[in-house]
Motif scaffolding. Structure first.
Motif, PDB file in Angstrom:
ATOM      1  N   THR A  49       0.492  -1.057   0.319  1.00  0.00           N
ATOM      2  CA  THR A  49      -0.123   0.164   0.046  1.00  0.00           C
ATOM      3  C   THR A  49       0.743   1.672  -0.204  1.00  0.00           C
ATOM      4  O   THR A  49       0.492   1.910  -1.042  1.00  0.00           O
ATOM      5  CB  THR A  49      -1.064   0.020   1.503  1.00  0.00           C
ATOM      6  OG1 THR A  49      -1.231  -0.761   1.474  1.00  0.00           O
ATOM      7  CG2 THR A  49      -1.765   0.947   0.593  1.00  0.00           C
ATOM      8  N   GLN A  85      -7.801   0.393  -1.178  1.00  0.00           N
ATOM      9  CA  GLN A  85      -8.129  -0.612  -0.051  1.00  0.00           C
ATOM     10  C   GLN A  85     -10.125  -0.893  -0.154  1.00  0.00           C
ATOM     11  O   GLN A  85     -10.930  -1.365   0.042  1.00  0.00           O
ATOM     12  CB  GLN A  85      -7.571  -1.165   0.644  1.00  0.00           C
ATOM     13  CG  GLN A  85      -7.732  -2.703   0.944  1.00  0.00           C
ATOM     14  CD  GLN A  85      -6.001  -3.055   2.128  1.00  0.00           C
ATOM     15  OE1 GLN A  85      -4.964  -2.137   1.621  1.00  0.00           O
ATOM     16  NE2 GLN A  85      -5.719  -4.913   2.307  1.00  0.00           N
ATOM     17  N   ASP A 160      -5.287  -1.015  -4.677  1.00  0.00           N
ATOM     18  CA  ASP A 160      -5.622  -1.488  -3.836  1.00  0.00           C
ATOM     19  C   ASP A 160      -5.729  -3.232  -3.201  1.00  0.00           C
ATOM     20  O   ASP A 160      -6.915  -2.860  -2.842  1.00  0.00           O
ATOM     21  CB  ASP A 160      -4.817  -0.588  -3.097  1.00  0.00           C
ATOM     22  CG  ASP A 160      -3.949  -0.598  -1.361  1.00  0.00           C
ATOM     23  OD1 ASP A 160      -2.893  -1.976  -1.829  1.00  0.00           O
ATOM     24  OD2 ASP A 160      -3.403  -0.487  -0.247  1.00  0.00           O
ATOM     25  N   GLU A 161      -5.356  -3.717  -3.676  1.00  0.00           N
ATOM     26  CA  GLU A 161      -6.212  -5.560  -3.573  1.00  0.00           C
ATOM     27  C   GLU A 161      -7.781  -4.973  -3.481  1.00  0.00           C
ATOM     28  O   GLU A 161      -8.304  -4.855  -2.712  1.00  0.00           O
ATOM     29  CB  GLU A 161      -6.147  -5.328  -2.254  1.00  0.00           C
ATOM     30  CG  GLU A 161      -4.651  -5.798  -2.110  1.00  0.00           C
ATOM     31  CD  GLU A 161      -4.513  -6.612  -0.461  1.00  0.00           C
ATOM     32  OE1 GLU A 161      -5.121  -7.084   0.373  1.00  0.00           O
ATOM     33  OE2 GLU A 161      -3.138  -6.493   0.188  1.00  0.00           O
TER      34      GLU A 161
HETATM   35 MG   LIG Z   1      -2.149  -2.342   1.515  1.00  0.00          MG
END
Ligand SMILES: [Mg+2]
Ligand SMILES: Nc1ncnc2c1ncn2[C@@H]1O[C@H](COP(=O)(O)OP(=O)(O)OP(=O)(O)O)[C@@H](O)[C@H]1O
Lengths: 247, 256
Positions: A49, A85, A160-161
């Motif tokens: 991240t 995220q 991010d994910e």
């Molecule tokens: Mg992360």
């Protein structure tokens, strides 16, 4: 319409980041070119991240430099977008959330409506257009975040994910969207710790572990013959973050 | 309970009130209060309208100052910021009479703003109430915006919002909380008596508002008017509370 000059390649030169006296990104150097879908792989707490935020210019490195085709970060942020995220939605309708992004990026109102309809249709959110964005399910929010990023047509998209808390169907849907955005000519830089997903999406893999970039390898080579023992162990599922340092 | 006017001392008033007893007297006061309200007694209406005008003006000005000031304190970092935060908290907890005294000293003939001749006018009362409410609005805005910024910072900066743009966005995102703060400020200002008494002087037909009239008329023993205004004041509080709840419910339905 003239196409704006590319902001790529993105170059990281011996980037270091310290937070609270702790070195969380260690001496990362890499060059990311326009074409491949780059997947940043690594276990929890590896620094994925933070690396994305460094590239995107949300945090400044303690040492080293991040440059886009030679230019510093701040000058080119308008050509980038990021899906976090946990994406934050504004307290207004789904369509208004996208309109907000377009307005901030200076797109004239006249062309916003069509753009919004287009991305809502592509992300399967058309029937939610007038619903309050904060009421969407986690999966729908994730798709709205993608739609919002897509609408502003960035040259580079950080993810991010994006499927961290989605079910298999939702994951598929999001991956389809990401591939479509990538096919449209947008550079994708995405983190995940889902190996299967990385296999499905990656053109190249950047493997990060404890703040260090261990390798940047074309996907096929990475999954068949990783160069470093850490990556080998990560692929085998026997690489654990250092518990002692966490405690 | 008629009051024979003139030079009654506070002592005599107290004695009179102590002597005042009996359900029938109370009942007759309620009756005449109700009569004043339902016949729209001109004195009563005048006082109610003046109160609302003073307080609404004060809260509006306080919001115009407090909202951007609070937002700036939340989003900007500059030397002396901590000091301002402490000052703000102090002002918030200040007893209204001391605020009244402060404004009185500023506006009195020998004070720095004495030449403006504002003492004992509704303008002076607006200034006093504004000083009471603005710190509340500013402090609550600061807290609200700072919490929101924590959550929204990365997203807004990624989208490309400027600090000014972010301030506007966050004020709108916090609209439910901020509206509640303003209504609470309105409640505090309209219920306050000490400050407006000092700077307004409670002059009949000029600076008399609901709270000061209640204080005066009660001490004079004129319970009907006091009670009538008291009832209206309670209704105003009720409306404010209902307004807050209604606003929250509506906002919630829209996902705010
Ligand atoms: Mg992360
Ligand atoms: N604001 C912060 N303050 C202190 N430490 C931080 C902060 N942000 C991140 N870290 C630390 O930096 C390291 C890397 O964090 P990062 O969030 O980049 O990990 P990640 O690879 O994204 O992990 P995950 O897969 O769990 O999301 C972690 O050890 C984390 O504790």
């Amino acid at each position: 319409m003239m196409k704006p000059p590319s902001i790529l390649p993105l170059r990281l030169d011996r980037v270091v980041l310290d937070i609270g006296g702790k070195r969380v990104i260690k001496d990362v150097s890499a060059t990311l070119t326009a074409a491949p879908c780059s997947i940043v792989l690594g276990p929890n707490g590896a620094g994925k991240t933070l690396l994305l935020k460094l590239c995107h210019g949300l945090i400044a490195p303690t040492a080293g430099s991040v440059t886009w085709a030679g230019a510093p970060c701040g000058n080119v942020q308008h050509a980038q977008a990021m899906v976090f995220q946990q994406p934050v939605m504004l307290r207004r309708s789904v369509a208004a959330n996208i309109a907000y992004a377009l307005t901030v990026r200076g797109r004239p109102r006249a062309e916003q409506r069509a753009r919004i309809d287009d991305v809502l249709a592509r992300t399967g959110l058309r029937r939610f257009a007038e619903s309050p964005a904060r009421r969407l399910s986690v999966g729908e929010k994730q798709r709205l975040a993608l739609a919002r990023a897509w609408a502003i047509e960035p040259q580079v998209l950080f993810l991010d994910e994006p499927t961290a808390s989605l079910d298999p169907a939702g994951t598929r849907q999001v991956e389809e969207i990401i591939l479509a955005i990538h096919r449209g000519g947008t550079k994708v830089i995405m983190t995940t710790h889902d190996l299967q997903q990385a296999r499905r999406l990656a053109d190249e893999v950047m493997f990060l572990h404890r703040g260090r970039l261990y390798e940047q390898t074309p996907a096929a080579a990475f999954f068949t013959a990783p160069r470093t023992p850490e990556a080998q162990r990560f692929l085998e599922g026997t690489l654990f973050p250092n518990i002692r340092r966490v405690v | 309970m008629d009051n024979n006017g003139g030079e009654e001392t506070a002592h005599a008033c107290a004695a009179k009130r102590a002597g005042w007893s009996g359900v029938s007297d109370l009942w007759s006061a309620v009756e005449s209060a109700a009569l004043l309200i339902f016949t729209l007694d001109s004195d009563l209406v005048e006082i109610v309208l003046r109160s609302l005008r003073v307080t609404l003006t004060a809260v509006t000005i306080a919001a115009v100052i407090g909202l951007p000031f609070g937002a700036a304190l939340a989003l900007l970092r500059f030397p002396g910021r901590r000091l301002i935060l402490v000052a703000l908290d102090t002002l918030m907890g200040l007893p209204p009479v001391t605020v009244g005294l402060l404004v009185y000293l500023m506006l009195s003939r020998s004070g720095p703003l004495g030449t403006l001749g504002l003492l004992y006018t509704t303008t002076a009362m607006i200034i006093a109430q504004c000083l009471l409410v603005a710190p509340i609005i500013a402090a609550l805005t600061r807290q609200t915006i700072e919490d929101l910024w924590e959550e929204y910072r990365d997203e807004l900066r990624s989208l490309g919002a400027s600090t000014l743009g972010a301030a506007g966005t966050l004020l709108w995102e916090g609209r439910v909380t901020l509206m509640t703060a303003m209504l609470a400020g309105f409640g505090r200002a309209s219920a306050e008596v000490g400050a407006v008494m000092i700077v307004g002087g409670n002059i009949d037909h000029v600076t008399r508002v609901m709270t000061t009239t209640i204080a005066l008329e009660t001490s004079k023993g004129n319970l009907a008017l006091a009670l009538g205004l008291g009832i209206i004041l309670v209704c105003v509080s009720l409306l404010v509370a209902a307004g807050i709840h209604g606003f929250k419910a509506t906002a919630h339905r829209w996902g705010a």
